[in-house]
Design a protein around this motif. Sequence first.
Motif, PDB file in Angstrom:
ATOM      1  N   GLU A  45      18.855 -29.064  49.803  1.00 19.91           N
ATOM      2  CA  GLU A  45      20.398 -28.620  50.907  1.00 19.91           C
ATOM      3  C   GLU A  45      20.970 -30.094  51.331  1.00 19.91           C
ATOM      4  OE1 GLU A  45      21.489 -25.835  50.741  1.00 19.91           O
ATOM      5  OE2 GLU A  45      19.840 -24.671  50.477  1.00 19.91           O
ATOM      6  N   ASP A  46      20.251 -31.035  51.473  1.00 20.15           N
ATOM      7  CA  ASP A  46      20.706 -32.330  51.619  1.00 20.15           C
ATOM      8  C   ASP A  46      21.120 -32.343  50.686  1.00 20.15           C
ATOM      9  OD1 ASP A  46      20.100 -32.081  54.301  1.00 20.15           O
ATOM     10  OD2 ASP A  46      18.034 -33.681  53.867  1.00 20.15           O
ATOM     11  N   GLY A  47      20.605 -32.668  49.261  1.00 19.67           N
ATOM     12  CA  GLY A  47      20.928 -32.825  48.008  1.00 19.67           C
ATOM     13  C   GLY A  47      21.964 -31.743  47.856  1.00 19.67           C
ATOM     14  N   VAL A  48      22.732 -30.752  48.070  1.00 17.27           N
ATOM     15  CA  VAL A  48      23.785 -30.012  47.579  1.00 17.27           C
ATOM     16  C   VAL A  48      24.414 -30.196  48.724  1.00 17.27           C
ATOM     17  CG1 VAL A  48      24.726 -27.865  47.571  1.00 17.27           C
ATOM     18  CG2 VAL A  48      22.344 -28.102  46.711  1.00 17.27           C
ATOM     19  N   ASP A  49      24.594 -31.084  50.020  1.00 20.04           N
ATOM     20  CA  ASP A  49      25.182 -30.950  50.562  1.00 20.04           C
ATOM     21  C   ASP A  49      26.054 -32.342  49.633  1.00 20.04           C
ATOM     22  OD1 ASP A  49      24.898 -28.668  52.382  1.00 20.04           O
ATOM     23  OD2 ASP A  49      24.025 -29.989  54.132  1.00 20.04           O
ATOM     24  N   ALA A  50      25.221 -33.206  49.641  1.00 18.22           N
ATOM     25  CA  ALA A  50      25.405 -34.741  49.759  1.00 18.22           C
ATOM     26  C   ALA A  50      27.238 -34.387  48.205  1.00 18.22           C
ATOM     27  CB  ALA A  50      24.733 -35.778  48.772  1.00 18.22           C
ATOM     28  N   ASP A  51      26.683 -33.604  47.537  1.00 21.09           N
ATOM     29  CA  ASP A  51      28.060 -33.553  46.312  1.00 21.09           C
ATOM     30  C   ASP A  51      28.658 -32.560  46.366  1.00 21.09           C
ATOM     31  OD1 ASP A  51      27.886 -33.258  43.036  1.00 21.09           O
ATOM     32  OD2 ASP A  51      28.235 -30.721  43.900  1.00 21.09           O
ATOM     33  N   ALA A  52      28.550 -31.885  47.621  1.00 22.12           N
ATOM     34  CA  ALA A  52      29.743 -30.810  48.006  1.00 22.12           C
ATOM     35  C   ALA A  52      30.775 -32.182  49.145  1.00 22.12           C
ATOM     36  CB  ALA A  52      29.850 -30.420  49.012  1.00 22.12           C
ATOM     37  N   LEU A  53      30.168 -33.443  49.546  1.00 24.29           N
ATOM     38  CA  LEU A  53      30.868 -33.977  50.498  1.00 24.29           C
ATOM     39  C   LEU A  53      31.788 -34.909  49.538  1.00 24.29           C
ATOM     40  CD1 LEU A  53      27.915 -34.448  53.285  1.00 24.29           C
ATOM     41  CD2 LEU A  53      30.140 -33.165  53.536  1.00 24.29           C
ATOM     42  N   GLY A  54      30.746 -35.458  48.723  1.00 26.51           N
ATOM     43  CA  GLY A  54      31.396 -36.326  47.755  1.00 26.51           C
ATOM     44  C   GLY A  54      30.568 -37.104  47.444  1.00 26.51           C
ATOM     45  N   PHE A  55      29.018 -37.734  47.695  1.00 24.58           N
ATOM     46  CA  PHE A  55      28.577 -38.842  47.712  1.00 24.58           C
ATOM     47  C   PHE A  55      28.112 -39.172  46.438  1.00 24.58           C
ATOM     48  CE2 PHE A  55      27.270 -37.589  52.190  1.00 24.58           C
ATOM     49  CZ  PHE A  55      27.424 -39.116  52.506  1.00 24.58           C
ATOM     50  N   HIS A  56      27.889 -40.734  45.953  1.00 22.61           N
ATOM     51  CA  HIS A  56      28.322 -40.899  43.935  1.00 22.61           C
ATOM     52  C   HIS A  56      26.972 -41.117  43.935  1.00 22.61           C
ATOM     53  CE1 HIS A  56      28.822 -43.591  40.857  1.00 22.61           C
ATOM     54  NE2 HIS A  56      27.770 -44.284  41.022  1.00 22.61           N
ATOM     55  N   ARG A  57      26.207 -40.949  45.065  1.00 25.62           N
ATOM     56  CA  ARG A  57      24.224 -40.274  44.238  1.00 25.62           C
ATOM     57  C   ARG A  57      23.461 -40.203  45.516  1.00 25.62           C
ATOM     58  NH1 ARG A  57      23.133 -43.758  39.567  1.00 25.62           N
ATOM     59  NH2 ARG A  57      24.305 -45.491  40.767  1.00 25.62           N
ATOM     60  N   ASP A  70       9.673 -35.361  41.192  1.00 24.06           N
ATOM     61  CA  ASP A  70      10.152 -34.978  40.255  1.00 24.06           C
ATOM     62  C   ASP A  70      11.248 -33.626  40.966  1.00 24.06           C
ATOM     63  OD1 ASP A  70       9.169 -36.760  39.277  1.00 24.06           O
ATOM     64  OD2 ASP A  70       7.498 -36.173  37.643  1.00 24.06           O
ATOM     65  N   VAL A  71      10.453 -32.447  41.279  1.00 24.04           N
ATOM     66  CA  VAL A  71      10.657 -31.246  41.578  1.00 24.04           C
ATOM     67  C   VAL A  71      11.423 -31.446  42.355  1.00 24.04           C
ATOM     68  CG1 VAL A  71       9.485 -29.441  42.598  1.00 24.04           C
ATOM     69  CG2 VAL A  71       8.541 -31.131  41.145  1.00 24.04           C
ATOM     70  N   LEU A  72      11.791 -31.835  43.845  1.00 23.90           N
ATOM     71  CA  LEU A  72      12.627 -31.794  44.242  1.00 23.90           C
ATOM     72  C   LEU A  72      13.802 -32.224  43.915  1.00 23.90           C
ATOM     73  CD1 LEU A  72      10.916 -34.147  47.977  1.00 23.90           C
ATOM     74  CD2 LEU A  72      12.127 -31.325  47.132  1.00 23.90           C
ATOM     75  N   ILE A  73      13.916 -33.473  42.707  1.00 23.55           N
ATOM     76  CA  ILE A  73      15.279 -33.997  42.568  1.00 23.55           C
ATOM     77  C   ILE A  73      16.068 -33.178  41.781  1.00 23.55           C
ATOM     78  CG2 ILE A  73      14.813 -35.225  40.068  1.00 23.55           C
ATOM     79  CD1 ILE A  73      16.225 -37.527  41.661  1.00 23.55           C
ATOM     80  N   SER A  74      14.653 -32.090  40.366  1.00 20.95           N
ATOM     81  CA  SER A  74      15.583 -31.109  39.228  1.00 20.95           C
ATOM     82  C   SER A  74      16.165 -29.830  40.411  1.00 20.95           C
ATOM     83  CB  SER A  74      14.237 -31.265  39.142  1.00 20.95           C
ATOM     84  OG  SER A  74      14.644 -29.295  38.213  1.00 20.95           O
ATOM     85  N   GLY A  75      15.286 -29.630  41.534  1.00 21.67           N
ATOM     86  CA  GLY A  75      15.634 -28.810  42.390  1.00 21.67           C
ATOM     87  C   GLY A  75      17.591 -29.309  42.855  1.00 21.67           C
ATOM     88  N   ILE A  76      17.599 -30.231  43.329  1.00 21.93           N
ATOM     89  CA  ILE A  76      18.942 -30.452  43.829  1.00 21.93           C
ATOM     90  C   ILE A  76      20.226 -30.457  42.099  1.00 21.93           C
ATOM     91  CG2 ILE A  76      20.920 -32.608  43.931  1.00 21.93           C
ATOM     92  CD1 ILE A  76      17.916 -33.336  45.634  1.00 21.93           C
ATOM     93  N   ALA A  77      19.070 -31.208  40.940  1.00 25.74           N
ATOM     94  CA  ALA A  77      20.187 -31.034  39.755  1.00 25.74           C
ATOM     95  C   ALA A  77      20.214 -29.748  39.783  1.00 25.74           C
ATOM     96  CB  ALA A  77      19.531 -31.225  38.540  1.00 25.74           C
ATOM     97  N   ALA A  78      19.937 -28.598  39.246  1.00 26.92           N
ATOM     98  CA  ALA A  78      20.133 -27.509  38.956  1.00 26.92           C
ATOM     99  C   ALA A  78      21.640 -26.759  39.281  1.00 26.92           C
ATOM    100  CB  ALA A  78      18.672 -26.252  39.667  1.00 26.92           C
ATOM    101  N   ARG A  79      21.263 -26.924  41.190  1.00 25.51           N
ATOM    102  CA  ARG A  79      22.591 -26.804  42.403  1.00 25.51           C
ATOM    103  C   ARG A  79      23.405 -27.333  42.141  1.00 25.51           C
ATOM    104  NH1 ARG A  79      19.971 -24.637  47.805  1.00 25.51           N
ATOM    105  NH2 ARG A  79      22.298 -24.142  47.560  1.00 25.51           N
ATOM    106  N   THR A  80      23.682 -28.535  41.529  1.00 25.39           N
ATOM    107  CA  THR A  80      24.633 -29.643  41.553  1.00 25.39           C
ATOM    108  C   THR A  80      25.377 -29.891  40.259  1.00 25.39           C
ATOM    109  OG1 THR A  80      23.489 -31.219  41.534  1.00 25.39           O
ATOM    110  CG2 THR A  80      24.280 -30.220  43.398  1.00 25.39           C
ATOM    111  N   SER A  81      26.665 -30.433  39.810  1.00 24.23           N
ATOM    112  CA  SER A  81      26.931 -30.506  38.514  1.00 24.23           C
ATOM    113  C   SER A  81      27.932 -32.249  38.936  1.00 24.23           C
ATOM    114  CB  SER A  81      27.804 -29.816  37.881  1.00 24.23           C
ATOM    115  OG  SER A  81      29.271 -29.772  38.950  1.00 24.23           O
ATOM    116  N   ARG A  82      27.957 -32.623  39.961  1.00 24.79           N
ATOM    117  CA  ARG A  82      28.228 -34.006  39.795  1.00 24.79           C
ATOM    118  C   ARG A  82      27.787 -35.863  40.070  1.00 24.79           C
ATOM    119  NH1 ARG A  82      29.872 -37.503  43.354  1.00 24.79           N
ATOM    120  NH2 ARG A  82      29.154 -35.774  44.804  1.00 24.79           N
ATOM    121  N   VAL A  83      27.212 -34.686  41.020  1.00 20.97           N
ATOM    122  CA  VAL A  83      26.690 -36.971  42.072  1.00 20.97           C
ATOM    123  C   VAL A  83      25.337 -36.827  41.258  1.00 20.97           C
ATOM    124  CG1 VAL A  83      24.420 -34.800  42.650  1.00 20.97           C
ATOM    125  CG2 VAL A  83      25.416 -36.899  44.007  1.00 20.97           C
TER     126      VAL A  83
END
Length: 369
Positions: A45-57, A70-83
């Motif tokens: 969820e923190d990764g999804v928040d970072a994408d919505a807020l506009g963090f670079h990476r 591997d699992v965590l970053i894939s979970g974030i990737a699946a729910r974001t498109s920019r970060v």
Amino acid sequence: MSTPPFTEADAGVKLSAYLISGAVCAERRRRRFDTEQRTVAEGIEDGVDADALGFHRVFVSERYDIKHADVLISGIAARTSRVQLATGTIDPQTRQIWNIAALGATMQACYGPRFTLCLGLGDDMIFTRMGLRKARYREMVEYAQMYRALWRGETVSYTGQSGSFENFSFSERYGGPAPRLWLGTFGNPRGAKAAAEGFDGVLLPPVFTPRATAAAVSRIRQACRDIGRDPATMHICQSVITAPDLDEEEWRQLAHGRATSYFVYPGYGEALAKVNGWDERIMLEVRRHPMFRGLGKVADMEMHRHQMMDAADLIPDDWMLDSCAFGTAAECATNLQRFADAGVDEITTYGSTPAQNSGLLTEWKRASR
């Protein structure tokens, strides 16, 4: 899913976010502050928040339990498109060569060209318990070369701690841009040389002073010049503990507690004191605190940082004020500028969550404009 072509040169001095920077738990437990413990689900969820807020990476490191990067970053990737997406430092010796190469290729194929794989040497104490030995910088360069060869569709052979195989290649490969490869390092001479020879970027650890950052940047860029590489092609990111508008007890846990978890590691604590010019006797006093006596494992594997505060009280406040960013969001942005002035290309918040750093991100962008 496709994303616009990305190059590090586009980034400038951007602000990124390090997720679950420390111990993790499977399910939410009683806590005073959000940063005392994060569950793996909260990390996503923190990764999804970072994408919505506009963090670079976002960076996701791992531990050898339920915090598999591997699992965590894939979970974030699946729910974001920019970060942009990056592992924290992972040691290649914990996986087979093709396993990590396959991770990079699969991430790019699934989520577009926004993945960075960051390698690190690991820790002697943990690896001894795992029956492994710490890698050498020369081997890190060799790993990077093999990953790139596999991504290009070439055949590689290898014999070493990660196994033995001859004439291995991918049966199918991703045809787009290869993942970027970074090295997690202090940027000392051997690390700087390895970064220049084999990597696209460097991730510097937290609890560096701006002076230590500037010295590391200088060594890394000079190592590039020494081999005829344009130093501008090396992307350098500094991790900085941030605590904008947080309660004093929480920011002391984030800073002093985190520094304590580093000091208790033989070798790491000495290296951190050396690069910052800190009195090693204080670091050793922290390590020898009675609360750490009789532990069967490394203290950082048995305690969360908020449980180390008796020892953390021995750390001078001015050390933390120099190497971290506290106060209001505007004051934190001013503190972070010291690291930008030291020559890095990117800064990542560390310890606190993306949501806690939303005001800091606003201030950072305002100041940049």
